[in-house]
Design an enzyme around this catalytic site. Sequence first.
Site, PDB file in Angstrom:
ATOM      1  N   ARG A 166       9.163  40.432 -22.709  1.00 27.55           N
ATOM      2  CA  ARG A 166       8.896  39.262 -21.870  1.00 27.55           C
ATOM      3  C   ARG A 166       7.531  39.331 -21.213  1.00 27.55           C
ATOM      4  NH1 ARG A 166      14.750  38.069 -18.883  1.00 27.55           N
ATOM      5  NH2 ARG A 166      16.030  38.190 -20.787  1.00 27.55           N
TER       6      ARG A 166
ATOM      7  N   ASP B 208       9.196  35.571 -12.587  1.00 21.76           N
ATOM      8  CA  ASP B 208       9.924  34.625 -13.438  1.00 21.76           C
ATOM      9  C   ASP B 208       9.636  33.193 -13.025  1.00 21.76           C
ATOM     10  OD1 ASP B 208      10.972  36.709 -14.854  1.00 21.76           O
ATOM     11  OD2 ASP B 208      13.069  36.311 -14.370  1.00 21.76           O
TER      12      ASP B 208
ATOM     13  N   ASP C  10      15.505  43.234 -12.320  1.00 19.76           N
ATOM     14  CA  ASP C  10      15.525  42.002 -13.108  1.00 19.76           C
ATOM     15  C   ASP C  10      14.090  41.656 -13.497  1.00 19.76           C
ATOM     16  OD1 ASP C  10      16.522  39.804 -14.431  1.00 19.76           O
ATOM     17  OD2 ASP C  10      16.988  38.653 -12.642  1.00 19.76           O
TER      18      ASP C  10
ATOM     19  N   ASP D 265      14.172  39.058  -8.689  1.00 20.25           N
ATOM     20  CA  ASP D 265      12.822  39.195  -9.227  1.00 20.25           C
ATOM     21  C   ASP D 265      11.871  39.478  -8.062  1.00 20.25           C
ATOM     22  OD1 ASP D 265      13.996  38.166 -11.621  1.00 20.25           O
ATOM     23  OD2 ASP D 265      13.602  36.130 -10.907  1.00 20.25           O
TER      24      ASP D 265
END
Length: 447
Positions: A321, A271, A267, A228
């Site tokens: 997301r 996060d 990715d 990330d």
Amino acid sequence: MAVASHRRSLRTRRTLVVSAAVVAAGVGAGAIVMSANAGTVDLYHQTLAAKDGWASSGTGTTGGTKADAAHTFTVSTRAELVKALGSASDTTPRIVKIKGTIDANTNDAGKKLTCADYASGTGYSLSAYLKAYDPATYGRSKLPSGTQEKARAAAQTKQAKNIVFRVPANTTIVGVPGTNAGLTGAMLQIQNVDNVIVRNLAFSATEDCFPQWDPTDGDDGNWNSNYDSVTLRGATHVWADHNTFTDAPHFDNVNPKYYGREYQIHDGALDITKSSDLVTVSRNVFNCHDKTMLIGSSDSEPSGKLRVSIHHNVWKGIVQRAPLTRVGQVHIYNNYYDVAALNGYTVQYSINSRAKAQVVAENNYWKVPSSVKVAKLLSGDGTGAVKGSGNLVNGTVTDLVAAYNAASSKDLKTSVNWTPTLTSGLESSAKDLPTSLSTTTGAGVLK
């Protein structure tokens, strides 16, 4: 001497009065520290304002504001950044000023590194890997194992040692204004530490050279990558503000397919997982990305953590997301979502509430083309909740939860077990967000 001393004292008092007035205003952009000499904002010592989201809870988020001169760094290369961050276990307050764009895929001498450099000496090759784990011969019931999988993991480890930067507690990392400050190809890892500020940085091209094939992921298998741009794992009191996140210049629509599935090298963007807690994400731009923000890495994460505030961000060209939430209490307010397809990124949903997440989504603005149904803006597993109010779709107040539930067999719950109170800067109407956020979000805005 007495007159000069009096003048200096007067200037000092004026500075303190201005600082106190700005801080008391609590406008949501962070407490302001003024320079006694120039009367300008000291960006590097700014702290999160009182009541500005979950990260202001308890001890608040001050980052490295107490850093002494020996722990204040200006860096412009990967090697300098590594040295400035030091040991992840060192809790000494530090300020790291990033000047210009740092390419993580370089060695200590500044030479550019490629995927071939990381693979060198490991025995890995993509062609050999594809041959070894072709579902037609290897099957689909188990993860890859054996020589080529070990070689892939070894190559991935070599890349990780170069591009993953571990951030210690009590740290402020800020881009120097006017220098196009940012990180390309990098991952900031904020793991099991407290009190970190990340601001005014452009994150781009965080790419995994060695995605892993998982034939058991979904009906058809998937290629999964490992980095990330910013990752929080067990972190607390983190403020991410005025950053920009993008896949550019390599967008997903140019990724090849192997075994019929996209070879995904990206990715997450930002996060927040492994029971991270007390996080404020404000005034960032998320642009052209698929799996953008994951809050909670597992449906079985323990309750009581993953408390996150997300406000005044811009989301454009985001597939999903934005965020996906699990377990925690998440406040999503005053964000602007433009869900038109962009550079091949087509929306699946914006907000997902699952695993009993308790989401309050209020006064956000969605710009939605006619090709996208309003019912697609939310998602869930039937256990998560979204309490929505004041949300606009193309300027019209819209009950997003009702629209989703009318089209879904797994209804979102409409009541939550908490009431947000850390809401400094909450705007009562979303109508002006498309305009106001266009000039006040992302890297490069702060001066």
